[in-house]
Design an enzyme around this catalytic site. Structure first.
Site, PDB file in Angstrom:
ATOM      1  N   HIS A  62      -6.336 -27.841  25.134  1.00  0.00           N
ATOM      2  CA  HIS A  62      -5.509 -27.213  26.169  1.00  0.00           C
ATOM      3  C   HIS A  62      -5.671 -25.713  26.038  1.00  0.00           C
ATOM      4  CE1 HIS A  62      -2.859 -27.183  22.679  1.00  0.00           C
ATOM      5  NE2 HIS A  62      -1.937 -26.488  23.309  1.00  0.00           N
ATOM      6  N   HIS A  64      -3.587 -23.115  25.519  1.00  0.00           N
ATOM      7  CA  HIS A  64      -2.675 -22.221  24.802  1.00  0.00           C
ATOM      8  C   HIS A  64      -3.448 -21.279  23.862  1.00  0.00           C
ATOM      9  CE1 HIS A  64       1.199 -24.786  25.483  1.00  0.00           C
ATOM     10  NE2 HIS A  64       0.854 -24.080  26.534  1.00  0.00           N
ATOM     11  N   ASP A  66      -3.304 -20.342  20.854  1.00  0.00           N
ATOM     12  CA  ASP A  66      -3.706 -20.671  19.481  1.00  0.00           C
ATOM     13  C   ASP A  66      -4.810 -21.741  19.444  1.00  0.00           C
ATOM     14  OD1 ASP A  66      -1.712 -22.377  20.484  1.00  0.00           O
ATOM     15  OD2 ASP A  66      -1.130 -23.049  18.489  1.00  0.00           O
ATOM     16  N   HIS A  67      -5.284 -22.182  20.616  1.00  0.00           N
ATOM     17  CA  HIS A  67      -6.305 -23.239  20.650  1.00  0.00           C
ATOM     18  C   HIS A  67      -7.611 -22.840  21.339  1.00  0.00           C
ATOM     19  CE1 HIS A  67      -3.839 -26.618  19.133  1.00  0.00           C
ATOM     20  NE2 HIS A  67      -2.877 -25.775  19.478  1.00  0.00           N
TER      21      HIS A  67
HETATM   22 ZN   LIG Z   1      -0.090 -25.716  22.588  1.00  0.00          ZN
END
Ligand SMILES: [Zn+2]
Length: 261
Positions: A62, A64, A66-67
């Protein structure tokens, strides 16, 4: 077949020890899932972990922060395409994938499972008997939800896959996947019942519900707990189990139960 983890150096209250970047390999091919935030040392650690193998894909569960943001720079460095459900901040997939789509790695396939709830664009991936869960299921911390109905539905979906082992986006791998997923479902339903019970027992605002249901959370997670209550109340509102006072849902929003006939 191999599943290796390279931990990104971004520990925090929402990321636990940091983001798990996975190297999923078969033969001499490897795909990279969730490269994490843009951190030069982490990019180098991933490249080193790939070693002499041929990278074939960079994939984000996804979008976000932090990814996903290291996906494009890493893919450019490796000369491979980026796969994802759709674009996001600092993320632009070359190939859009949705539920059921497969990414070949060696003689195997990573298979996407659309699991909205944490975020609308969230994908999990099956690989042999493993399920890479991103932020849908995390080791050791509660998942922040965007949509409680979708989240619960997505838990039922991954439960029905019958995988053996969970490789989460944060925290340690978990054996006995069926029991872990059943525990998540039970936890969500219990929280929902606790919210209804707290309102029944006199909690009249979002803030008062948080006081009762999330009494254990430290001050720095109070805002997250308030968000979780509002998201769960929105599910209960749609199911006509509660009603809100007029206005945007916030800590002072008044909540009451809708009496069952
Ligand atoms: Zn997330």
């Amino acid at each position: 077949m191999t599943v290796e983890r390279v931990l990104a150096p971004n520990p925090g209250i929402y990321t636990g020890p940091g983001t798990n970047t996975y190297l999923v390999g078969d033969g001499d091919e490897v795909a990279i899932i969730d490269p994490g935030p843009v951190i030069d040392t982490h990019l180098l650690a991933i490249v080193e972990a790939i070693g002499g193998r041929a990278a074939v894909a960079v994939i984000a569960t996804h979008t976000h922060a932090d990814h996903a943001p290291l996906s494009n720079p890493l893919a450019e460095r490796l000369g491979v395409p980026v796969f994802g459900y759709g674009p996001g901040p600092e993320f632009e997939p070359d190939v859009r994938i949705a539920d059921g789509d497969e990414v070949p790695v060696g003689m195997r396939h990573l298979r996407a499972v659309h699991t909205p709830g944490h975020s609308a664009d969230h994908l999990c991936f099956t690989y042999a008997d493993r399920l890479l869960t991103g932020d849908h299921i995390m080791g050791g911390s509660t998942v922040i939800m965007e949509d409680a109905s979708a989240y619960l539905e997505s838990l039922y979906r991954v439960r029905d896959l019958g995988v053996a082992r969970i490789e989460p986006g944060h925290g340690d791998s978990m054996d006995d996947a069926g029991a872990v997923i059943a525990g998540y479902i039970e936890h969500r339903l219990a929280r929902e019942q606790e919210i209804l019970d707290s309102v029944g027992a006199g909690a009249g605002t979002v803030s008062e519900i948080v006081d009762v249901v999330y009494s254990f959370v430290p001050a720095d997670l109070r805002a997250a707990a308030t968000h979780q209550v509002i998201v769960q109340l929105s599910k209960l509102l749609a199911e006509e189990k509660v009603r809100f006072s007029a206005g945007a849902a916030g800590p002072s929003t008044m909540v009451e139960l809708i009496a069952r006939q």
